[in-house]
Design a protein around this motif. Structure first.
Motif, PDB file in Angstrom:
ATOM      1  N   GLU A 188       5.067   4.818   8.355  1.00 19.36           N
ATOM      2  CA  GLU A 188       5.613   3.486   8.201  1.00 19.36           C
ATOM      3  C   GLU A 188       6.728   3.474   7.154  1.00 19.36           C
ATOM      4  OE1 GLU A 188       5.156   0.981   9.951  1.00 19.36           O
ATOM      5  OE2 GLU A 188       3.278   1.269  11.005  1.00 19.36           O
ATOM      6  N   PHE A 189       6.515   4.218   6.076  1.00 19.14           N
ATOM      7  CA  PHE A 189       7.529   4.305   5.030  1.00 19.14           C
ATOM      8  C   PHE A 189       8.832   4.875   5.580  1.00 19.14           C
ATOM      9  CE2 PHE A 189       9.679   6.367   1.503  1.00 19.14           C
ATOM     10  CZ  PHE A 189       9.571   5.440   0.484  1.00 19.14           C
ATOM     11  N   ASP A 190       8.734   5.947   6.391  1.00 19.92           N
ATOM     12  CA  ASP A 190       9.922   6.563   6.981  1.00 19.92           C
ATOM     13  C   ASP A 190      10.646   5.591   7.898  1.00 19.92           C
ATOM     14  OD1 ASP A 190       9.501   8.915   5.656  1.00 19.92           O
ATOM     15  OD2 ASP A 190       8.471   9.901   7.318  1.00 19.92           O
ATOM     16  N   ARG A 191       9.887   4.888   8.737  1.00 20.96           N
ATOM     17  CA  ARG A 191      10.525   3.947   9.657  1.00 20.96           C
ATOM     18  C   ARG A 191      11.194   2.806   8.913  1.00 20.96           C
ATOM     19  NH1 ARG A 191       6.018   5.150  13.007  1.00 20.96           N
ATOM     20  NH2 ARG A 191       4.801   3.445  12.110  1.00 20.96           N
ATOM     21  N   LEU A 208       1.649  10.595   0.359  1.00 18.03           N
ATOM     22  CA  LEU A 208       1.216   9.404   1.098  1.00 18.03           C
ATOM     23  C   LEU A 208       0.340   9.795   2.281  1.00 18.03           C
ATOM     24  CD1 LEU A 208       4.607   7.463   1.267  1.00 18.03           C
ATOM     25  CD2 LEU A 208       2.656   6.943  -0.207  1.00 18.03           C
ATOM     26  N   PRO A 209      -0.693   9.024   2.592  1.00 19.37           N
ATOM     27  CA  PRO A 209      -1.460   9.256   3.826  1.00 19.37           C
ATOM     28  C   PRO A 209      -0.527   9.171   5.034  1.00 19.37           C
ATOM     29  CG  PRO A 209      -2.598   7.712   2.382  1.00 19.37           C
ATOM     30  CD  PRO A 209      -1.229   7.907   1.789  1.00 19.37           C
ATOM     31  N   ALA A 210      -0.843   9.929   6.085  1.00 19.54           N
ATOM     32  CA  ALA A 210       0.048  10.060   7.235  1.00 19.54           C
ATOM     33  C   ALA A 210       0.498   8.716   7.812  1.00 19.54           C
ATOM     34  CB  ALA A 210      -0.608  10.920   8.305  1.00 19.54           C
ATOM     35  N   PRO A 211      -0.404   7.785   8.077  1.00 23.61           N
ATOM     36  CA  PRO A 211       0.063   6.512   8.671  1.00 23.61           C
ATOM     37  C   PRO A 211       1.037   5.762   7.770  1.00 23.61           C
ATOM     38  CG  PRO A 211      -2.322   6.754   8.883  1.00 23.61           C
ATOM     39  CD  PRO A 211      -1.877   7.811   7.929  1.00 23.61           C
ATOM     40  N   THR A 213       0.827  -1.207   0.000  1.00 25.41           N
ATOM     41  CA  THR A 213       0.000   0.000   0.000  1.00 25.41           C
ATOM     42  C   THR A 213       0.858   1.252   0.000  1.00 25.41           C
ATOM     43  OG1 THR A 213      -1.757  -1.143   1.181  1.00 25.41           O
ATOM     44  CG2 THR A 213      -1.782   1.274   1.244  1.00 25.41           C
ATOM     45  N   VAL A 214       1.846   1.282   0.901  1.00 22.43           N
ATOM     46  CA  VAL A 214       2.717   2.451   1.022  1.00 22.43           C
ATOM     47  C   VAL A 214       3.486   2.700  -0.260  1.00 22.43           C
ATOM     48  CG1 VAL A 214       4.769   3.364   2.176  1.00 22.43           C
ATOM     49  CG2 VAL A 214       2.958   2.272   3.523  1.00 22.43           C
TER      50      VAL A 214
END
Length: 342
Positions: free
Chosen positions: A206-209, A199-202, A19-20
């Motif tokens: 997750e992408f950043d982490r 990207l949506p915030a959530p 999704t991300v």
């Protein structure tokens, strides 16, 4: 800069990753004005990752070009100032020489313009006249010498003015180059931000982490020792910079780009490094990666557009890219092009 990323430890589910990265890929395609033909969901994550990595890599290369152009502009500013100073001093010298020649000409004029033989015949004091004539001859010789010096000084002044004009024109061209590279950096970073911000915030969190998980803690050094006292001082400075933000074009102390971190760290050790990673790779003796010791500079990619400092135990410290602070990463995070011992 795909090789900047470390394998994720964030525990993302496969569906969340798809999704991300699918959202990132769609945004990247829109930002770049191109949609891969025949793209399917299974290939989207790789495309999205490659797009963001490619934008960061291009921005970093443009940053090093900006640094190089800015370094040249800084040097030219000094050269222009020096040329102007030399021109001003030359003009003062010409003015002084003109004054001296004027005084000599005045003295000769006041002595009269009679032929020396006639003056001797009319003189009531021949001995005194001969003394005066000898003095006038010396004044004439001095006058001729001063005129020659003035001519040379004026010629040199003309050359210095021409040099100052040439340097000034080069500086203006250099400023144009600096501006062009700055805009290139800003454009690439803006594209990357648009891709990630869509990207949506959530999912973005997750992408950043998942993709920005470098280490901020000091890795185990396993007894590795710097090659010199100055390398040890540079290592200590680089450790103290861990956690500081990546700021393109910056060389500390509050923010750094990759070569700026190396320049600042060795600056704390009293060593003056060049500004760009391409120049830094030649700032010392090159050794093999197997011989690397803490403080050695590790350049990446064939064009040395990224650089870090070896810290021991297979780790480097570096300023990765915008949004990722100074951190530790494995030395093999991307292809190593050279290792330099300063």
């Amino acid at each position: 800069m795909a090789s900047h990323r470390r394998p994720s430890q964030s525990g993302l589910t496969q569906s969340t990753r798809v999704t991300v990265l699918s959202a990132a890929a769609a945004t990247a395609a829109a930002a770049l004005g191109a949609t891969p033909a025949g793209a399917d969901p299974a290939g989207t994550p790789t495309a999205a990752q490659a797009t963001v990595d490619r934008l960061f890599e291009q921005a970093e290369k443009a940053t090093e070009q900006y640094n190089r152009a800015n370094e040249r502009a800084t040097a030219l500013r000094k050269e222009v100032a020096q040329a102007r100073d030399r021109t001003a001093r030359g003009q003062e010298r010409v003015n002084r020489m003109r004054g001296v020649i004027g005084q000599l000409a005045g003295a000769q004029y006041r002595s009269g313009g009679l032929d020396p033989t006639v003056s001797l015949l009319l003189s009531e004091n021949p001995d005194g006249y001969l003394d005066k004539a000898a003095a006038l001859d010396r004044i004439s010789a001095l006058n001729a010498g001063k005129l020659h010096e003035l001519t040379e000084a004026q010629r040199k002044l003309g050359q210095e003015r021409a040099e100052a004009s040439r340097k000034l024109a080069e500086l203006e061209r250099s400023r144009t180059v600096v501006t062009r590279h700055k805009r290139a950096v800003e454009r690439k970073l803006a594209e990357a931000r648009r891709t990630l911000n869509a990207l949506p915030a959530p999912e973005r969190a997750e992408f950043d982490r998942a993709n920005r998980s470098g280490r901020a803690e000091l890795p185990e050094m396993s007894g590795a020792m710097p090659a010199s006292a100055r390398a040890a001082a540079a290592v200590l400075a680089a450790r103290n910079a861990v956690g500081k933000p990546y700021v393109w074009g910056a060389n500390g102390p509050t923010g750094f780009d990759c070569s700026g971190l190396m320049q600042w760290s060795y600056g704390q050790a009293g060593v003056s490094l060049p500004r760009t990673s391409q120049a830094q790779r030649y700032a010392g003796r090159q050794v093999s990666l197997a011989q690397a010791q803490p403080g050695d500079l590790v350049a990446y990619r064939d064009d040395a557009s990224h650089i870090g400092m070896y810290m021991g135990n297979g780790q480097v410290v570096h300023a990765p890219y915008p949004g990722a602070p100074v951190r530790y990463d494995p030395v093999g995070m991307m292809p190593v092009s050279s290792v330099t011992r300063v």
